[in-house]
Design a protein around this motif. Structure first.
Motif, PDB file in Angstrom:
ATOM      1  N   ALA A   1     -13.795 -75.265  -6.148  1.00  0.00           N
ATOM      2  CA  ALA A   1     -12.867 -74.716  -5.162  1.00  0.00           C
ATOM      3  C   ALA A   1     -13.228 -73.277  -4.801  1.00  0.00           C
ATOM      4  O   ALA A   1     -13.152 -72.879  -3.629  1.00  0.00           O
ATOM      5  N   PHE A   2     -13.639 -72.504  -5.806  1.00  0.00           N
ATOM      6  CA  PHE A   2     -14.029 -71.114  -5.526  1.00  0.00           C
ATOM      7  C   PHE A   2     -15.353 -71.052  -4.776  1.00  0.00           C
ATOM      8  O   PHE A   2     -15.534 -70.253  -3.849  1.00  0.00           O
ATOM      9  N   ARG A   3     -16.276 -71.926  -5.163  1.00  0.00           N
ATOM     10  CA  ARG A   3     -17.609 -71.901  -4.559  1.00  0.00           C
ATOM     11  C   ARG A   3     -17.566 -72.351  -3.099  1.00  0.00           C
ATOM     12  O   ARG A   3     -18.259 -71.786  -2.249  1.00  0.00           O
TER      13      ARG A   3
ATOM     14  N   ASP B   1      -5.037 -67.418   6.337  1.00  0.00           N
ATOM     15  CA  ASP B   1      -4.417 -67.759   5.058  1.00  0.00           C
ATOM     16  C   ASP B   1      -3.019 -67.148   4.942  1.00  0.00           C
ATOM     17  O   ASP B   1      -2.094 -67.784   4.411  1.00  0.00           O
ATOM     18  N   GLN B   2      -2.865 -65.938   5.413  1.00  0.00           N
ATOM     19  CA  GLN B   2      -1.584 -65.255   5.309  1.00  0.00           C
ATOM     20  C   GLN B   2      -0.508 -65.994   6.104  1.00  0.00           C
ATOM     21  O   GLN B   2       0.625 -66.165   5.635  1.00  0.00           O
ATOM     22  N   HIS B   3      -0.858 -66.438   7.298  1.00  0.00           N
ATOM     23  CA  HIS B   3       0.111 -67.170   8.122  1.00  0.00           C
ATOM     24  C   HIS B   3       0.468 -68.502   7.462  1.00  0.00           C
ATOM     25  O   HIS B   3       1.636 -68.928   7.489  1.00  0.00           O
ATOM     26  N   PHE B   4      -0.494 -69.158   6.836  1.00  0.00           N
ATOM     27  CA  PHE B   4      -0.214 -70.401   6.131  1.00  0.00           C
ATOM     28  C   PHE B   4       0.750 -70.172   4.966  1.00  0.00           C
ATOM     29  O   PHE B   4       1.689 -70.943   4.760  1.00  0.00           O
TER      30      PHE B   4
ATOM     31  N   GLY C   1      -8.746 -80.754   3.900  1.00  0.00           N
ATOM     32  CA  GLY C   1      -7.587 -81.138   3.108  1.00  0.00           C
ATOM     33  C   GLY C   1      -7.593 -80.514   1.731  1.00  0.00           C
ATOM     34  O   GLY C   1      -6.537 -80.145   1.185  1.00  0.00           O
ATOM     35  N   GLU C   2      -8.773 -80.377   1.150  1.00  0.00           N
ATOM     36  CA  GLU C   2      -8.881 -79.758  -0.167  1.00  0.00           C
ATOM     37  C   GLU C   2      -8.614 -78.248  -0.086  1.00  0.00           C
ATOM     38  O   GLU C   2      -8.044 -77.669  -1.011  1.00  0.00           O
ATOM     39  N   ARG C   3      -8.979 -77.647   1.013  1.00  0.00           N
ATOM     40  CA  ARG C   3      -8.663 -76.228   1.181  1.00  0.00           C
ATOM     41  C   ARG C   3      -7.155 -76.015   1.252  1.00  0.00           C
ATOM     42  O   ARG C   3      -6.616 -75.052   0.686  1.00  0.00           O
ATOM     43  N   VAL C   4      -6.458 -76.929   1.940  1.00  0.00           N
ATOM     44  CA  VAL C   4      -4.994 -76.858   1.985  1.00  0.00           C
ATOM     45  C   VAL C   4      -4.416 -76.965   0.573  1.00  0.00           C
ATOM     46  O   VAL C   4      -3.488 -76.235   0.194  1.00  0.00           O
ATOM     47  N   LEU C   5      -4.956 -77.878  -0.232  1.00  0.00           N
ATOM     48  CA  LEU C   5      -4.469 -78.082  -1.600  1.00  0.00           C
ATOM     49  C   LEU C   5      -4.562 -76.803  -2.424  1.00  0.00           C
ATOM     50  O   LEU C   5      -3.569 -76.351  -3.024  1.00  0.00           O
ATOM     51  N   TRP C   6      -5.736 -76.205  -2.468  1.00  0.00           N
ATOM     52  CA  TRP C   6      -5.928 -75.039  -3.320  1.00  0.00           C
ATOM     53  C   TRP C   6      -5.178 -73.821  -2.802  1.00  0.00           C
ATOM     54  O   TRP C   6      -4.664 -73.015  -3.594  1.00  0.00           O
ATOM     55  N   CYS C   7      -5.071 -73.671  -1.493  1.00  0.00           N
ATOM     56  CA  CYS C   7      -4.286 -72.569  -0.943  1.00  0.00           C
ATOM     57  C   CYS C   7      -2.798 -72.748  -1.241  1.00  0.00           C
ATOM     58  O   CYS C   7      -2.088 -71.772  -1.524  1.00  0.00           O
ATOM     59  N   ALA C   8      -2.328 -73.989  -1.195  1.00  0.00           N
ATOM     60  CA  ALA C   8      -0.917 -74.259  -1.497  1.00  0.00           C
ATOM     61  C   ALA C   8      -0.610 -73.927  -2.960  1.00  0.00           C
ATOM     62  O   ALA C   8       0.430 -73.327  -3.268  1.00  0.00           O
ATOM     63  N   ILE C   9      -1.503 -74.322  -3.859  1.00  0.00           N
ATOM     64  CA  ILE C   9      -1.290 -74.024  -5.277  1.00  0.00           C
ATOM     65  C   ILE C   9      -1.306 -72.515  -5.514  1.00  0.00           C
ATOM     66  O   ILE C   9      -0.443 -71.967  -6.226  1.00  0.00           O
ATOM     67  N   ARG C  10      -2.261 -71.832  -4.924  1.00  0.00           N
ATOM     68  CA  ARG C  10      -2.323 -70.377  -5.085  1.00  0.00           C
ATOM     69  C   ARG C  10      -1.074 -69.705  -4.535  1.00  0.00           C
ATOM     70  O   ARG C  10      -0.542 -68.742  -5.139  1.00  0.00           O
TER      71      ARG C  10
ATOM     72  N   TYR D   1       0.320 -74.782  10.103  1.00  0.00           N
ATOM     73  CA  TYR D   1      -1.118 -74.823  10.390  1.00  0.00           C
ATOM     74  C   TYR D   1      -1.913 -74.668   9.091  1.00  0.00           C
ATOM     75  O   TYR D   1      -1.570 -73.844   8.237  1.00  0.00           O
ATOM     76  N   PRO D   2      -2.958 -75.435   8.906  1.00  0.00           N
ATOM     77  CA  PRO D   2      -3.735 -75.340   7.663  1.00  0.00           C
ATOM     78  C   PRO D   2      -4.418 -73.990   7.551  1.00  0.00           C
ATOM     79  O   PRO D   2      -4.741 -73.346   8.556  1.00  0.00           O
ATOM     80  N   PRO D   3      -4.653 -73.542   6.316  1.00  0.00           N
ATOM     81  CA  PRO D   3      -5.262 -72.224   6.126  1.00  0.00           C
ATOM     82  C   PRO D   3      -6.757 -72.259   6.402  1.00  0.00           C
ATOM     83  O   PRO D   3      -7.486 -73.109   5.898  1.00  0.00           O
ATOM     84  N   CYS D   4      -7.181 -71.357   7.203  1.00  0.00           N
ATOM     85  CA  CYS D   4      -8.609 -71.201   7.485  1.00  0.00           C
ATOM     86  C   CYS D   4      -9.025 -69.810   7.013  1.00  0.00           C
ATOM     87  O   CYS D   4      -8.301 -68.838   7.232  1.00  0.00           O
TER      88      CYS D   4
END
Length: 556
Positions: free
Chosen positions: A180-182, A540-543, A142-151, A343-346
């Motif tokens: 988030a980066f780490r 990530d691109q598809h997300f 869920g946190e990966r979705v958050l940071w990818c959405a913001i980016r 779909y969530p970003p992987c």
């Protein structure tokens, strides 16, 4: 003149003397014969004066009681009718006062928005886009979705400021961004504004030992109110599943609202579990053993599902992470026109960079599990199945196995859960074969996945399963639970070829793991290659593409 004889009184009557006579005397008349009507009336009166028989008396008493009851009922109805009109008027006045009060609060909050974000040099006020994510410093999908959405939003829109509502007061803004980066290898383009909330304890499950769903949902309303007072956004996105905050920000905050649903707070599967009296982590044994408690909980679940559907339908944009989640949200929220699957970003590409080579002939193999240490992830099932696998004599003689549990801990409860899992390993005598890795850096995660043979997943009805995708992209042979997202979206045949395996219980997990280890390295390599090719749709691109299409109505 003839003399008359003196008048004699009739026999039995005393002759009145002059002294005993009244001042006015009336002539004595013979008794009249009563008329038939008077005779009937007198007979009736005589009848009532006689003591009636027992049965007749009870009948008359019942008639009197019925008459009295009818009078009481009529009086009660008249009383209720006389109170109905004043009650309706009072209710109308109270509703009008409440509406005026809410409208005044809305105007006051909108005034605060203008004060918080003044216009820039070009005269334009930046658009505030807020994400409600009280646990943004955790290390889950869920946190990966958050940071990818913001980016993604920072790439697309220039005149916006991203805000994150968080309760991680033990970390600084720099620590959160660095984490988030780490963990996810995500670097933001512009700085993010963090609003630290003090009342995150209101959504902690430990605060509500009973009626947990209702308690956490109501607690999220108070937490959302704190967030709204501290920062009033233009666009509000719930990225962690607190749907009860949506009407708060929409109707009081005047915001355009959207949400990304990882997992419905309540689902039809949860209703069926209670209805069938199945014991699960969220359905205690003392409830399943009682029909009365089960019926009471079922009613409670139905009422909560109704409220959940009402608040969810307030959202202007609804994004879900899998086909399984989509089906449940459509049945509960009934908002098909604004609902889409994203779909969530992987981080598929990063894992695809790991060389996929034939396995070296050795006797040491590892099984890796990637998931947060939450109860629904069912880590005890992994440990029990692994312990049972070690008891297989043919495997113990040939292989040296190790189970590596990788995940994030959000709070003290998760840490206590890890300690309980370690105790379970000691009880089963496999402590030397199990390794726990908590909140590890991304590079270490890649290293463990590159060396693993099997990727293990045991959550029932997992909404999606980012960890499953990462295991497949890294080149492991995935063994996931036969339900939810892994079954419907991820571990599915690709161009007619097998991409992994599914299991349901302890025995099937043991059998499937033994079967995978018994396969030849060449056969396992074929499955790993097919799995890698199938996960490109979760990149990530598809997300970014599907996410921007979904949130576009919020920016119009």
């Amino acid at each position: 003149m003839t003399a008359h004889p003196p008048h004699r009184a009739p026999s039995g009557l005393a002759t009145p003397t002059p002294s005993s006579r009244p001042f006015l005397s009336l002539p004595i008349c013979p008794p009249r014969r009563p008329s038939p009507a008077r005779a009937n009336e007198r007979e009736a009166m005589t009848h009532w004066s006689r003591p009636p028989s027992n049965g007749l008396f009870l009948l008359v008493e019942a008639e009197f009681k019925m008459a009295a009851g009818g009078l009481c009922l009529c009086g009660l109805l008249r009383l209720l009718c006389s109170l109905l009109i004043p009650a309706l008027i009072l209710s109308g006045v109270l509703c009008a006062c409440l509406a005026v009060l809410l409208w005044a609060i809305r105007l006051w909050i909108q005034g605060r928005r203008k004060q918080q974000s003044p216009a820039g040099r070009d005269g334009r006020r930046p658009l505030l886009v807020a994400f409600f994510h009280p646990y943004c410093n955790a290390g889950g999908g869920g946190e990966r979705v958050l940071w990818c959405a913001i980016r993604t939003l920072q790439k697309k829109y220039k005149n916006i400021t991203c805000v994150v509502y968080t309760g991680d007061r033990d970390a600084t803004e720099e620590d959160i961004v660095e984490g988030a980066f780490r963990r996810f290898n995500i670097k933001l383009i512009h700085p993010v504004k963090f609003v630290f909330l003090e009342k995150r304890y209101l959504v902690e499950a430990s605060l509500y030992p009973h009626f947990t769903l209702l308690g956490q949902s109501l607690g999220s309303v108070f937490l959302g109110w704190e967030a709204l007072l501290k920062c009033v956004p233009d666009i509000y996105i719930d990225s962690m599943g607190y749907a009860f905050t949506l009407p708060l920000f929409k109707y009081l905050g005047g915001c355009r609202v959207g949400c990304y649903v990882h997992y419905p707070t309540i689902s039809t599967d949860m209703l069926s579990v209670v209805r069938n009296q199945d014991t699960r982590f969220n359905n205690a044994a003392f409830i399943t053993n009682s029909s009365l408690f089960s019926k009471f909980k079922l009613v409670y679940y139905y009422l909560f599902a109704f409220m959940y559907g009402l608040v969810g339908s307030c959202s202007d944009v609804v994004m879900v992470n899998s086909s399984w989640t989509l089906n449940h949200i459509l049945s509960l929220w009934r908002a098909g026109s604004c609902t889409s699957v994203v779909y969530p970003p992987c981080d598929v590409q990063t894992f695809l960079d790991i060389p996929l080579e034939e396995e070296k002939k050795n006797t040491e193999y590892s099984i890796v599990s990637i998931s947060q240490f939450r109860p629904e992830k069912d880590h005890p099932l992994q440990i029990r199945a692994f312990a049972k696998l070690l008891k297989e004599k043919r495997l113990r003689q040939q292989l040296s196995l190790k189970l590596i549990l990788i995940g994030g801990c959000r709070n003290q409860q998760d840490e206590d859960r890890v300690n309980n899992l370690k105790c379970l390993c000691e009880e089963l005598g496999i402590s030397n074969n199990v390794m726990f890795r908590i909140n590890i850096p991304f590079e270490e995660l890649k290293k463990h996945l590159a060396e693993a043979t099997i990727g293990l997943h045991t959550m029932w009805n997992e909404h999606f399963g980012i960890g499953v995708v990462e295991c497949m992209a890294a080149g492991t042979v995935i063994l996931a639970h036969n339900s939810g997202g892994p079954k419907l979206d991820i571990v599915v045949p690709y161009e007619g070829r097998i991409t992994g395996f599914l299991a349901e219980n302890e025995d099937s997990y043991v059998e499937t793991m033994a079967y995978i280890f018994s396969m030849s390295p060449e056969k396992r390599l074929e499955i790993r290659e097919s799995a890698r090719q199938s996960v490109c749709r979760f990149s990530d691109q598809h997300f970014e593409e599907t996410f921007l299409l979904s949130v576009e109505p919020l920016f119009k």
